[in-house]
Write a protein that holds these residues in place. Structure first.
Motif, PDB file in Angstrom:
ATOM      1  N   GLN A  22      56.196  47.398  44.322  1.00 16.83           N
ATOM      2  CA  GLN A  22      54.703  46.821  44.556  1.00 16.83           C
ATOM      3  C   GLN A  22      54.502  45.410  44.196  1.00 16.83           C
ATOM      4  O   GLN A  22      55.179  45.033  43.390  1.00 16.83           O
ATOM      5  CB  GLN A  22      53.778  47.697  43.742  1.00 16.83           C
ATOM      6  N   PRO A  23      53.657  44.498  44.695  1.00 14.81           N
ATOM      7  CA  PRO A  23      53.353  43.361  44.368  1.00 14.81           C
ATOM      8  C   PRO A  23      52.965  43.322  42.897  1.00 14.81           C
ATOM      9  O   PRO A  23      52.199  44.365  42.479  1.00 14.81           O
ATOM     10  CB  PRO A  23      52.210  42.983  45.018  1.00 14.81           C
ATOM     11  N   ILE A  24      53.272  42.536  41.988  1.00 12.06           N
ATOM     12  CA  ILE A  24      52.914  42.634  40.537  1.00 12.06           C
ATOM     13  C   ILE A  24      51.517  42.806  40.167  1.00 12.06           C
ATOM     14  O   ILE A  24      51.170  43.438  39.239  1.00 12.06           O
ATOM     15  CB  ILE A  24      53.688  41.394  39.708  1.00 12.06           C
ATOM     16  N   THR A  25      50.537  42.147  41.001  1.00 14.08           N
ATOM     17  CA  THR A  25      49.267  42.262  40.694  1.00 14.08           C
ATOM     18  C   THR A  25      48.819  43.583  40.944  1.00 14.08           C
ATOM     19  O   THR A  25      47.793  44.012  40.225  1.00 14.08           O
ATOM     20  CB  THR A  25      48.305  41.140  41.561  1.00 14.08           C
ATOM     21  N   ASP A  26      49.160  44.218  41.972  1.00 15.74           N
ATOM     22  CA  ASP A  26      48.704  45.613  42.253  1.00 15.74           C
ATOM     23  C   ASP A  26      49.192  46.558  41.215  1.00 15.74           C
ATOM     24  O   ASP A  26      48.490  47.414  40.791  1.00 15.74           O
ATOM     25  CB  ASP A  26      49.437  45.867  43.709  1.00 15.74           C
ATOM     26  N   ALA A  27      50.605  46.358  40.830  1.00 17.15           N
ATOM     27  CA  ALA A  27      51.235  47.111  39.735  1.00 17.15           C
ATOM     28  C   ALA A  27      50.617  47.346  38.472  1.00 17.15           C
ATOM     29  O   ALA A  27      50.524  48.219  37.768  1.00 17.15           O
ATOM     30  CB  ALA A  27      52.700  46.945  39.721  1.00 17.15           C
ATOM     31  N   LEU A  28      50.103  46.070  38.110  1.00 15.98           N
ATOM     32  CA  LEU A  28      49.546  45.785  36.668  1.00 15.98           C
ATOM     33  C   LEU A  28      48.160  45.771  36.805  1.00 15.98           C
ATOM     34  O   LEU A  28      47.238  45.326  35.728  1.00 15.98           O
ATOM     35  CB  LEU A  28      50.045  44.534  36.308  1.00 15.98           C
ATOM     36  N   SER A  29      47.372  45.994  37.959  1.00 20.05           N
ATOM     37  CA  SER A  29      45.897  46.145  38.031  1.00 20.05           C
ATOM     38  C   SER A  29      45.248  46.725  36.976  1.00 20.05           C
ATOM     39  O   SER A  29      44.090  46.544  36.419  1.00 20.05           O
ATOM     40  CB  SER A  29      45.379  46.548  39.528  1.00 20.05           C
ATOM     41  N   SER A  30      45.767  47.856  36.513  1.00 19.41           N
ATOM     42  CA  SER A  30      44.915  48.890  35.520  1.00 19.41           C
ATOM     43  C   SER A  30      45.043  48.016  34.046  1.00 19.41           C
ATOM     44  O   SER A  30      44.061  48.357  33.407  1.00 19.41           O
ATOM     45  CB  SER A  30      45.467  50.150  35.371  1.00 19.41           C
ATOM     46  N   ILE A  31      45.811  46.952  33.908  1.00 15.73           N
ATOM     47  CA  ILE A  31      45.821  46.371  32.710  1.00 15.73           C
ATOM     48  C   ILE A  31      45.503  44.751  32.774  1.00 15.73           C
ATOM     49  O   ILE A  31      45.583  43.743  31.931  1.00 15.73           O
ATOM     50  CB  ILE A  31      47.134  46.446  31.779  1.00 15.73           C
ATOM     51  N   ASN A  32      44.823  44.615  33.976  1.00 14.43           N
ATOM     52  CA  ASN A  32      44.383  43.120  34.374  1.00 14.43           C
ATOM     53  C   ASN A  32      43.607  42.633  33.136  1.00 14.43           C
ATOM     54  O   ASN A  32      42.568  43.378  32.762  1.00 14.43           O
ATOM     55  CB  ASN A  32      43.705  42.997  35.651  1.00 14.43           C
ATOM     56  N   GLY A  33      43.951  41.503  32.863  1.00 20.45           N
ATOM     57  CA  GLY A  33      43.094  40.823  31.781  1.00 20.45           C
ATOM     58  C   GLY A  33      43.532  40.927  30.283  1.00 20.45           C
ATOM     59  O   GLY A  33      43.297  40.383  29.165  1.00 20.45           O
ATOM     60  N   ASN A  34      44.438  41.879  30.124  1.00 16.69           N
ATOM     61  CA  ASN A  34      44.950  42.155  29.003  1.00 16.69           C
ATOM     62  C   ASN A  34      46.341  42.122  28.596  1.00 16.69           C
ATOM     63  O   ASN A  34      46.890  42.664  27.579  1.00 16.69           O
ATOM     64  CB  ASN A  34      44.673  43.956  28.485  1.00 16.69           C
ATOM     65  N   TYR A  35      46.844  41.314  29.390  1.00 17.07           N
ATOM     66  CA  TYR A  35      48.475  40.883  29.260  1.00 17.07           C
ATOM     67  C   TYR A  35      48.403  39.198  29.416  1.00 17.07           C
ATOM     68  O   TYR A  35      47.627  38.650  30.439  1.00 17.07           O
ATOM     69  CB  TYR A  35      49.262  41.753  30.170  1.00 17.07           C
ATOM     70  N   SER A  36      49.324  38.770  28.790  1.00 21.49           N
ATOM     71  CA  SER A  36      49.536  37.202  29.147  1.00 21.49           C
ATOM     72  C   SER A  36      50.735  36.813  29.907  1.00 21.49           C
ATOM     73  O   SER A  36      50.699  35.714  30.486  1.00 21.49           O
ATOM     74  CB  SER A  36      49.434  36.470  27.772  1.00 21.49           C
ATOM     75  N   ILE A  37      51.677  37.331  29.775  1.00 23.65           N
ATOM     76  CA  ILE A  37      53.071  37.271  30.600  1.00 23.65           C
ATOM     77  C   ILE A  37      53.887  38.651  30.701  1.00 23.65           C
ATOM     78  O   ILE A  37      53.724  39.495  29.982  1.00 23.65           O
ATOM     79  CB  ILE A  37      53.648  36.076  29.869  1.00 23.65           C
ATOM     80  N   VAL A  38      54.592  38.526  31.791  1.00 25.42           N
ATOM     81  CA  VAL A  38      55.588  39.419  32.324  1.00 25.42           C
ATOM     82  C   VAL A  38      56.746  38.931  32.460  1.00 25.42           C
ATOM     83  O   VAL A  38      57.193  38.105  33.184  1.00 25.42           O
ATOM     84  CB  VAL A  38      55.047  40.489  33.238  1.00 25.42           C
TER      85      VAL A  38
ATOM     86  N   PHE B 135      56.133  36.348  35.306  1.00 27.03           N
ATOM     87  CA  PHE B 135      54.952  36.166  35.913  1.00 27.03           C
ATOM     88  C   PHE B 135      53.916  35.909  35.166  1.00 27.03           C
ATOM     89  O   PHE B 135      53.687  36.671  33.926  1.00 27.03           O
ATOM     90  CB  PHE B 135      54.698  37.523  36.662  1.00 27.03           C
ATOM     91  N   ASP B 136      52.972  34.981  35.071  1.00 33.40           N
ATOM     92  CA  ASP B 136      52.113  34.557  34.180  1.00 33.40           C
ATOM     93  C   ASP B 136      50.856  34.335  35.100  1.00 33.40           C
ATOM     94  O   ASP B 136      50.696  33.487  35.828  1.00 33.40           O
ATOM     95  CB  ASP B 136      52.365  33.121  33.471  1.00 33.40           C
ATOM     96  N   PRO B 137      49.927  35.139  34.729  1.00 34.77           N
ATOM     97  CA  PRO B 137      48.664  35.174  35.586  1.00 34.77           C
ATOM     98  C   PRO B 137      47.608  34.309  35.345  1.00 34.77           C
ATOM     99  O   PRO B 137      46.937  33.561  36.378  1.00 34.77           O
ATOM    100  CB  PRO B 137      47.914  36.713  34.935  1.00 34.77           C
ATOM    101  N   ASP B 138      47.678  33.250  34.314  1.00 38.19           N
ATOM    102  CA  ASP B 138      47.188  32.128  34.255  1.00 38.19           C
ATOM    103  C   ASP B 138      47.701  30.974  34.672  1.00 38.19           C
ATOM    104  O   ASP B 138      47.158  29.668  34.438  1.00 38.19           O
ATOM    105  CB  ASP B 138      46.579  31.904  32.689  1.00 38.19           C
ATOM    106  N   ALA B 139      48.878  31.038  35.111  1.00 38.89           N
ATOM    107  CA  ALA B 139      49.589  29.851  35.816  1.00 38.89           C
ATOM    108  C   ALA B 139      50.117  30.304  36.989  1.00 38.89           C
ATOM    109  O   ALA B 139      51.121  30.714  37.189  1.00 38.89           O
ATOM    110  CB  ALA B 139      50.903  29.343  34.730  1.00 38.89           C
TER     111      ALA B 139
END
Length: 66
Positions: free
Chosen positions: A4-20, A35-39
């Motif tokens: 799965q695309p990482i944003t789809d796989a982690l959608s349930s914790i969106n906003g609660n993680y800083s890096i993978v 993967f850094d959602p802020d960068a």
């Protein structure tokens, strides 16, 4: 149990993680992927694959729904 695309796989914790982070010892050129959602630049981890392990740096407590 499909990749799965990482944003789809982690959608349930969106906003609660800083890096993978993911580690692949067989990738000699670049063993660590991130993967850094802020960068949006410099991310080389785009897909979450079944059977692989991932380190998720959480900002707050949450539950990952798969």
């Amino acid at each position: 149990m499909n990749p799965q695309p990482i944003t789809d796989a982690l959608s349930s914790i969106n906003g609660n993680y800083s890096i993978v982070w993911a580690y692949n010892s067989s990738d000699i050129a670049d063993q660590w992927k991130k993967f850094d959602p802020d960068a949006p630049f410099g991310n080389d981890l785009a897909v979450v694959e079944p059977g692989n392990g991932y380190w998720i740096m959480m900002i707050s407590e949450d539950v990952l729904q798969i």
